[in-house]
Design an enzyme around this catalytic site. Structure first.
Site, PDB file in Angstrom:
ATOM      1  N   GLU A   7       0.791  -1.329  -0.141  1.00 31.49           N
ATOM      2  CA  GLU A   7       0.068  -0.069  -0.081  1.00 31.49           C
ATOM      3  C   GLU A   7       1.046   1.237   0.007  1.00 31.49           C
ATOM      4  OE1 GLU A   7      -3.514   2.438   2.546  1.00 31.49           O
ATOM      5  OE2 GLU A   7      -2.888   0.211   2.954  1.00 31.49           O
ATOM      6  N   LYS A  55      -8.132 -15.236  16.028  1.00 33.83           N
ATOM      7  CA  LYS A  55      -8.247 -14.625  14.546  1.00 33.83           C
ATOM      8  C   LYS A  55      -9.822 -14.268  14.355  1.00 33.83           C
ATOM      9  CE  LYS A  55      -4.532 -17.628  13.484  1.00 33.83           C
ATOM     10  NZ  LYS A  55      -3.949 -18.994  12.741  1.00 33.83           N
ATOM     11  N   ASP A  67       1.930 -13.989  12.659  1.00 33.50           N
ATOM     12  CA  ASP A  67       0.788 -14.823  12.035  1.00 33.50           C
ATOM     13  C   ASP A  67      -0.022 -13.695  11.428  1.00 33.50           C
ATOM     14  OD1 ASP A  67      -1.432 -16.068  11.057  1.00 33.50           O
ATOM     15  OD2 ASP A  67      -1.519 -17.439  12.665  1.00 33.50           O
ATOM     16  N   HIS A  81      -2.196   9.898  -1.691  1.00 38.56           N
ATOM     17  CA  HIS A  81      -2.276   8.603  -2.190  1.00 38.56           C
ATOM     18  C   HIS A  81      -2.331   8.866  -3.584  1.00 38.56           C
ATOM     19  CE1 HIS A  81      -3.597   5.777   0.898  1.00 38.56           C
ATOM     20  NE2 HIS A  81      -3.582   6.825   1.659  1.00 38.56           N
TER      21      HIS A  81
END
Length: 578
Positions: free
Chosen positions: A241, A373, A449, A547
């Site tokens: 990104e 998660k 993770d 951006h």
């Protein structure tokens, strides 16, 4: 009551290994010596040992002074000798065996603590076996073809399972190449953009990834220096990104020019919550009462802690749904993230519970009350992993010069966007601008993770004016950052290099767990910098402009240079990185 009697008997076997069954089917355990609570039994045998030893020592001293033969003993001395031997046998069987087991027992996480910290030339660790879920290597032919072309053809035809290639060939790179060619022939796709060479496939065998055919390249940027708790950190961020690293870097500059940030770790404990079904809700409540009774904690922790040298039970929290009991175990795990470690300890306790609750049916080692998660209120409220608060006071001149906005605008924006807006959206732990961006980028760079960014990104960002409204106080509170510096992807060369950049590679032998806690504070510090910069860009109306420059592919550098002249925020980010 019958329930209390069974509870006391339950605690009696905490410290001994599983003995051989006797004829009647019941198991003999050290704590069964007396029909008393375990603490009373231990006290009685300890007192008997001390009294017998003291009496015999006094009698033998008298015999030596009077020249009386030591082997001439009376009834009182015979009883003392018997008491000494009986109490010694009990104490050794209760404490000694469990102690030896705790010393010699090993786990995956324990071994990971030693990786990379041993002397040069030490023998390498044994190669892990492939994942058992893939199938048995026995399904492959006894004799593998010599030529790669023949092996590829056999894989395509289904004669050789792809998952046995590493084991049978003994060459992980060759196995990946053969599997890749088989996939190309089966799918008709070239996958030319996916690199094959330049990666150590042996390092992931049985640990990180099955059936590899290549690896994905991700750029790693550095934000910093992040001045946190008096130390300077250069934070690695793996991301695709545009503007993310530049924005975080600007936040780091603002923090550094204001004197730095400080952090505190509130809690440190990984959780696992099995679910068990009992015949009735009353029976489930009995088990719940036992698990949550403080008097039984020592018994449970003794059983739990045998699983690892580093696992230490902190507590058990239970919840019921009908006759189903959810048991949330929390434990410290050293420098490992610790999911395997806590799961092993939980399994020990579940096996032990069956002695007094044989009617307990364990449905799953994980009942989603952990909660792993998944966005869950239990993690947001109780915490999971490392609970961290990070804060800084940004000076008024820095807000204006570096962030191009003002204190009042930032405070108002945070209240309306991060607090009110998130509340309207029904957010759970999402009272922030983009904490997940920074968490995920650091997680990927350091071998964590990535899926655990779900709960690790739980964050509430607070902004308020201080010093008569001139300066800005900003803080991030993150209750469930789940990180480790050993095990999993942290062992891979690239990820280990990023951990080393932060001075948290591997385990801290002097203070187990301190490396993982330091990494958690760096994550929170990075989030603090990212929140500060993004909120400033939003307050100044610069988000879209930045951006446009950093998040769009512009191969014509002359056009990029022309466009950059009108992007004020982008230019400021360039300056802040220098």
């Amino acid at each position: 009551m019958e329930v209390r009697r069974k509870v006391q008997g339950f605690g009696s076997a905490a410290a001994v290994p599983q003995p051989l069954p006797r004829a009647g089917g019941a198991r003999v355990q050290a704590g069964d010596a007396l029909p008393l609570p375990i603490r009373h039994t231990n006290l009685i045998f300890s007192a008997l040992f001390a009294a017998s030893l003291a009496y015999l020592m006094r009698r033998w001293r008298e015999k030596i002074r009077s020249s009386t033969p030591l082997h001439v003993v009376g009834l009182a001395e015979m009883l003392a000798i018997f008491g000494l031997i009986a109490s010694l046998i009990y104490l050794l069987s209760f404490f000694g065996i469990a102690f030896v087991q705790s010393i010699v027992s090993s786990s995956d996480e324990d071994e990971d603590f030693l990786v990379g910290s041993g002397p040069a030339g030490a023998a390498p660790a044994p190669v892990p076996a492939p994942c058992a879920l893939l199938g048995s290597p026995a399904s492959a032919p006894e004799q593998m073809p010599d030529e790669d072309e023949e092996i590829v053809a056999s894989v395509v035809a289904g004669k050789i399972p792809s998952y046995v290639l590493e084991t049978r060939l003994g060459d992980c790179r060759r196995a990946a190449g053969i599997r890749r060619e088989a996939v190309r022939r089966i799918t008709g796709r070239q996958i030319e953009g996916l690199p094959l060479d330049g990666f150590d496939y042996a390092s992931i065998l049985g640990q990180c990834c099955e059936l590899p055919v290549g690896y994905v390249q991700l750029p790693v940027g550095i934000a910093g220096p992040l001045l946190l708790d008096g130390q300077r950190f250069y934070v690695p961020m793996a991301t695709t990104e545009g503007c993310l690293v530049a924005s975080t870097n600007r936040g780091c500059k603002a923090i550094a020019e204001s004197g730095g940030a400080t952090s505190v770790v509130l809690r440190d404990g990984m959780t696992r919550a099995p679910v068990a079904r009992l015949p009735t809700a009353r029976r489930a409540a009995e088990l719940k009462a036992f698990l949550e009774d403080p008097a039984n904690f020592d018994t449970l922790s003794m059983v739990f802690n045998r699983s690892s040298r580093f696992a230490r039970l902190q507590g058990v929290q239970c919840a019921m749904a009908g006759r189903n009991l959810f048991m949330r175990f929390s434990c410290s795990t050293g420098d490992a993230m610790g999911m395997n470690m806590v799961s092993k300890g939980v399994q020990n306790v579940l096996d032990f519970l069956h002695d007094d609750f044989p009617d307990m049916d364990v449905i799953s080692i994980s009942g989603n009350f952990c909660s792993d998660k998944k966005a869950a209120a239990v993690n947001w409220i109780e915490g999971r992993g490392k609970s961290v608060v990070c804060e800084a006071v940004i000076k008024e001149e820095v807000v204006k010069k570096v962030l191009k906005t003002n204190v009042q605008s930032l405070v108002e924006l945070n209240t309306i966007k991060n607090l009110a807006g998130s509340a309207i959206a029904g957010a759970l732990g999402g009272f922030n601008a983009h904490a997940s961006n920074i968490v995920t980028a650091i997680f990927i760079a350091t071998g964590q993770d990535p899926a655990q960014n779900v709960e690790s990104s739980h964050c509430i960002t607070m902004l308020e004016p201080v010093n008569d409204g001139k300066d800005l106080h900003i803080s991030v509170t993150m209750p469930s950052i789940e990180v480790g510096t050993v095990g999993g992807g942290t062992q891979l060369a690239s990820q280990a290099a990023c951990l080393d950049l932060l001075s948290v590679k591997g385990a801290n032998r002097d203070s187990p767990g301190s490396n993982a806690r330091l990494l958690a504070t760096v994550v929170a510090g990075g989030v603090l910098a990212g929140e500060l910069s993004l909120l400033s860009a939003l307050a100044a109306g610069q988000l879209v402009k930045s951006h446009m420059k950093y998040n769009r592919s512009i191969k014509d550098m002359s056009k990029a240079a022309s466009q950059s002249e009108i992007l004020i925020i982008a230019e400021e980010m360039d300056k802040s990185r220098k």
